[in-house]
Write a protein that holds these residues in place. Structure first.
Motif, PDB file in Angstrom:
ATOM      1  N   ASN A 192      53.265  36.894  60.049  1.00 23.57           N
ATOM      2  CA  ASN A 192      52.747  35.983  61.061  1.00 23.57           C
ATOM      3  C   ASN A 192      52.099  34.774  60.390  1.00 23.57           C
ATOM      4  N   PHE A 193      50.777  34.821  60.171  1.00 24.27           N
ATOM      5  CA  PHE A 193      50.091  33.670  59.594  1.00 24.27           C
ATOM      6  C   PHE A 193      49.483  33.903  58.211  1.00 24.27           C
ATOM      7  N   PRO A 194      49.800  34.984  57.483  1.00 26.01           N
ATOM      8  CA  PRO A 194      49.316  35.071  56.101  1.00 26.01           C
ATOM      9  C   PRO A 194      49.902  33.946  55.252  1.00 26.01           C
ATOM     10  N   ASP A 195      49.299  33.715  54.077  1.00 25.70           N
ATOM     11  CA  ASP A 195      49.805  32.653  53.210  1.00 25.70           C
ATOM     12  C   ASP A 195      51.288  32.850  52.908  1.00 25.70           C
ATOM     13  N   GLU A 196      51.603  33.987  52.272  1.00 24.52           N
ATOM     14  CA  GLU A 196      52.987  34.193  51.833  1.00 24.52           C
ATOM     15  C   GLU A 196      53.490  35.608  52.036  1.00 24.52           C
ATOM     16  N   PHE A 197      52.604  36.612  51.892  1.00 26.65           N
ATOM     17  CA  PHE A 197      53.044  38.003  51.883  1.00 26.65           C
ATOM     18  C   PHE A 197      52.204  38.837  52.853  1.00 26.65           C
ATOM     19  N   PRO A 198      52.708  39.997  53.265  1.00 29.69           N
ATOM     20  CA  PRO A 198      52.014  40.787  54.285  1.00 29.69           C
ATOM     21  C   PRO A 198      50.682  41.381  53.820  1.00 29.69           C
ATOM     22  N   VAL A 199      50.607  41.850  52.554  1.00 27.23           N
ATOM     23  CA  VAL A 199      49.446  42.634  52.116  1.00 27.23           C
ATOM     24  C   VAL A 199      48.971  42.157  50.752  1.00 27.23           C
ATOM     25  N   LEU A 200      47.654  42.043  50.598  1.00 21.52           N
ATOM     26  CA  LEU A 200      47.029  41.750  49.309  1.00 21.52           C
ATOM     27  C   LEU A 200      46.198  42.965  48.897  1.00 21.52           C
ATOM     28  N   ILE A 201      46.493  43.486  47.720  1.00 20.93           N
ATOM     29  CA  ILE A 201      45.774  44.656  47.200  1.00 20.93           C
ATOM     30  C   ILE A 201      44.931  44.227  46.004  1.00 20.93           C
ATOM     31  N   ALA A 202      43.682  44.665  45.967  1.00 18.96           N
ATOM     32  CA  ALA A 202      42.803  44.372  44.836  1.00 18.96           C
ATOM     33  C   ALA A 202      42.116  45.648  44.390  1.00 18.96           C
ATOM     34  N   SER A 203      41.781  45.707  43.108  1.00 15.34           N
ATOM     35  CA  SER A 203      41.088  46.862  42.531  1.00 15.34           C
ATOM     36  C   SER A 203      39.649  46.470  42.220  1.00 15.34           C
ATOM     37  N   ASP A 204      38.725  47.433  42.346  1.00 13.59           N
ATOM     38  CA  ASP A 204      37.330  47.125  42.038  1.00 13.59           C
ATOM     39  C   ASP A 204      37.053  47.091  40.536  1.00 13.59           C
ATOM     40  N   ALA A 205      37.992  47.633  39.718  1.00 13.37           N
ATOM     41  CA  ALA A 205      37.785  47.633  38.266  1.00 13.37           C
ATOM     42  C   ALA A 205      37.784  46.216  37.689  1.00 13.37           C
ATOM     43  N   PRO A 206      38.758  45.357  38.009  1.00  6.96           N
ATOM     44  CA  PRO A 206      38.693  43.984  37.499  1.00  6.96           C
ATOM     45  C   PRO A 206      37.516  43.197  38.067  1.00  6.96           C
ATOM     46  N   LEU A 207      37.070  43.542  39.285  1.00  7.10           N
ATOM     47  CA  LEU A 207      35.899  42.859  39.834  1.00  7.10           C
ATOM     48  C   LEU A 207      34.670  43.176  38.985  1.00  7.10           C
ATOM     49  N   LYS A 208      34.510  44.428  38.594  1.00  7.85           N
ATOM     50  CA  LYS A 208      33.380  44.810  37.738  1.00  7.85           C
ATOM     51  C   LYS A 208      33.458  44.068  36.405  1.00  7.85           C
ATOM     52  N   GLU A 209      34.661  43.967  35.871  1.00  6.58           N
ATOM     53  CA  GLU A 209      34.830  43.281  34.589  1.00  6.58           C
ATOM     54  C   GLU A 209      34.490  41.798  34.738  1.00  6.58           C
ATOM     55  N   LEU A 210      34.934  41.186  35.845  1.00  6.99           N
ATOM     56  CA  LEU A 210      34.634  39.781  36.106  1.00  6.99           C
ATOM     57  C   LEU A 210      33.134  39.572  36.281  1.00  6.99           C
ATOM     58  N   ASN A 211      32.468  40.456  37.012  1.00  7.55           N
ATOM     59  CA  ASN A 211      31.024  40.322  37.224  1.00  7.55           C
ATOM     60  C   ASN A 211      30.255  40.421  35.918  1.00  7.55           C
ATOM     61  N   THR A 212      30.745  41.240  34.996  1.00 11.21           N
ATOM     62  CA  THR A 212      30.095  41.315  33.685  1.00 11.21           C
ATOM     63  C   THR A 212      30.117  39.947  33.009  1.00 11.21           C
ATOM     64  N   ARG A 213      31.220  39.245  33.103  1.00 12.15           N
ATOM     65  CA  ARG A 213      31.336  37.899  32.521  1.00 12.15           C
ATOM     66  C   ARG A 213      30.451  36.900  33.270  1.00 12.15           C
ATOM     67  N   LEU A 214      30.430  37.012  34.618  1.00 14.00           N
ATOM     68  CA  LEU A 214      29.609  36.091  35.388  1.00 14.00           C
ATOM     69  C   LEU A 214      28.129  36.260  35.056  1.00 14.00           C
ATOM     70  N   ILE A 215      27.678  37.491  34.949  1.00 12.73           N
ATOM     71  CA  ILE A 215      26.268  37.758  34.633  1.00 12.73           C
ATOM     72  C   ILE A 215      25.914  37.212  33.261  1.00 12.73           C
ATOM     73  N   SER A 216      26.834  37.394  32.308  1.00  7.03           N
ATOM     74  CA  SER A 216      26.576  36.875  30.955  1.00  7.03           C
ATOM     75  C   SER A 216      26.495  35.353  30.938  1.00  7.03           C
ATOM     76  N   ASN A 217      27.096  34.699  31.951  1.00 12.22           N
ATOM     77  CA  ASN A 217      27.030  33.244  32.061  1.00 12.22           C
ATOM     78  C   ASN A 217      25.891  32.789  32.972  1.00 12.22           C
ATOM     79  N   GLY A 218      25.045  33.749  33.381  1.00 11.21           N
ATOM     80  CA  GLY A 218      23.905  33.409  34.211  1.00 11.21           C
ATOM     81  C   GLY A 218      24.236  33.210  35.671  1.00 11.21           C
ATOM     82  N   VAL A 219      25.366  33.783  36.135  1.00 11.14           N
ATOM     83  CA  VAL A 219      25.794  33.655  37.525  1.00 11.14           C
ATOM     84  C   VAL A 219      25.662  35.002  38.218  1.00 11.14           C
ATOM     85  N   ASP A 220      25.203  34.976  39.460  1.00 11.67           N
ATOM     86  CA  ASP A 220      25.061  36.224  40.212  1.00 11.67           C
ATOM     87  C   ASP A 220      26.425  36.891  40.408  1.00 11.67           C
TER      88      ASP A 220
END
Length: 430
Positions: free
Chosen positions: A273-301
């Motif tokens: 219908n109106f999604p950008d390109e594909f029906p479903v977007l799947i994300a894992s919480d493991a890369p989010l944790k890894e990204l947050n570790t980098r953000l915190i080290s850069n002084g970002v919440d």
């Protein structure tokens, strides 16, 4: 296509199920099966006639018969290799043999002045001229006995076998017909219910939009169709956002997935219908944790997964392993030991999903979904520094994977997520 035309098309498609269309095309589909059934029934009901007419079940199923072997050598007993044919009223697929004469239930002989006999037989309604010797020989019934399956034990056994097989198949047909009738009845009920739902939806849509169709709806440069809701409804959204906006309902024209999910790549046509390109977007919480570790080290919440707007969130252990996913399966788990939220009952079938490409990110994840405040740099800058991993997305970082379900299914919190196939060949295609 105009909105008036669409309305007319829908109304025609939504006619009462009591109004039946012309079914001659459907009927033609069943003719071969009906012919087979009726032919077999005639063979069973007219057994004696069938034997005399050079047809029986064993011969129909191509069993080797002793009587047929005798029929092949029958010509040696007559004065000529083939009977003399004076005429054939009906088109015949083969020449007339002595076996055809002997087996014919029609044998209408008339003596001629020259001492020969004119004989009418069933095959081709052919008219023959027979010598008195051949006519008298046929009259002895000896030729008939030679080609009659009743004269041979092996032929009778073959016919019994063929009849038993026919009975077994007819019995199975009866079961299939019952099951087919039940399935067809259920399908008819489901389709009728679907028609009513569509009629209600169409009525509600017409009431709120007046079928006002806008061909200018664009999603990332791609045109699609939608029905614009009335000013009365849109006013509430425009007031809240302090900007003129309109609520749009996806029109009936299919929007076929293209690029990595095009029909020639996945082997099926899938629409969205109106999604950008594909029906479903799947994300894992493991890369989010890894990204947050980098953000915190850069002084970002740290940020939450909602920044990336996934449809399905997977509890992962190793970050970025999702880059390899190709085919996944989502299914209910019989145990709650591994997740407190796991569904208790296991009823639905597993849902298979093709993972067709990585998700290239824009700067929308920089916006806090709760406050709508946009960070000037993060997490964009951090992602760009190390997640430009797709050759087809040269200037965009990747987070999450795009999925295409192979059919509709149920997805619930706590279900088991399994990776069935992996690949190192993912590359985004526009």
């Amino acid at each position: 296509m105009s909105s008036t035309q669409e309305k007319n098309d829908l109304e025609q498609a939504s006619h009462s199920t009591n109004e039946r269309p012309d079914y001659h095309i459907i009927s033609r589909f069943f003719i071969p099966s009906e012919f087979n059934l009726t032919s077999t029934l005639e063979l069973l009901l007219s057994y004696q006639t069938v034997l005399q007419a050079d047809i029986n079940l064993a011969r129909l199923f191509e069993f080797p018969l002793a009587s047929d072997h005798k029929a092949a050598g029958l010509a040696s007993l007559f004065t000529s290799t083939e009977p003399c044919v004076l005429g054939i009223e009906e088109i015949s697929d083969a020449s007339i043999s002595w076996a055809d004469v002997v087996r014919s239930p029609l044998y209408d002989a008339e003596l001629q002045g020259n001492g020969t006999y004119h004989v009418r037989i069933q095959k081709g309604n052919a008219l023959l001229e027979l010598s008195k010797v051949d006519h008298d020989f046929i009259g002895t019934k000896i030729p008939r006995q030679l080609v009659d399956p009743h004269s041979y034990l092996s032929d009778l056994v073959s016919e019994i076998t063929a009849t038993q097989s026919t009975f077994e198949h007819i019995t199975s047909w009866q079961e299939i017909i019952v099951q087919l009738s039940i399935a067809a009845k259920d399908l008819l009920a489901n389709l009728t219910e679907r028609v009513e739902i569509l009629k209600e939806k169409h009525s509600a849509l017409e009431a709120h939009t007046g079928n006002q169709k806008d061909a200018g709806v664009k999603i990332w440069g791609h045109d699609t169709y939608g029905y614009i809701y009335s000013d009365e409804i849109n006013a509430a959204f425009s007031s809240f956002l302090d900007y003129p906006v309109a609520l749009v309902y996806k029109g009936p024209e299919p929007r076929v997935v293209q690029g990595n999910g095009s029909p020639d790549r996945v082997g099926r046509v899938q629409t969205i219908n109106f999604p950008d390109e594909f029906p479903v977007l799947i994300a894992s919480d493991a890369p989010l944790k890894e990204l947050n570790t980098r953000l915190i080290s850069n002084g970002v919440d740290p940020i939450t997964i909602e920044r990336f707007r996934p449809n399905i969130i997977v509890r992962g252990e190793k970050p970025w392993i999702e880059d390899l996913w190709k085919l996944v399966r989502i299914k209910a788990t019989p145990s709650k030991d591994w997740c407190d939220d796991a569904p208790q009952e296991v009823e639905q079938e597993p849902l298979f999903m093709d993972i067709v490409t990585r998700c290239g990110r824009c700067q929308v994840p920089n916006v806090d979904p709760d406050s709508a405040v946009k960070h000037k740099k993060q997490p964009w800058d951090t992602l760009v520094s190390y997640r430009r991993v797709d050759a087809g997305l040269k200037y965009k970082p990747c987070f999450g994977m795009m999925g295409m379900p192979r059919k509709e299914g149920v997805v619930e919190v706590g279900m088991r997520f399994e990776v069935l196939e992996e690949t190192t060949e993912h590359r985004y295609i526009m």
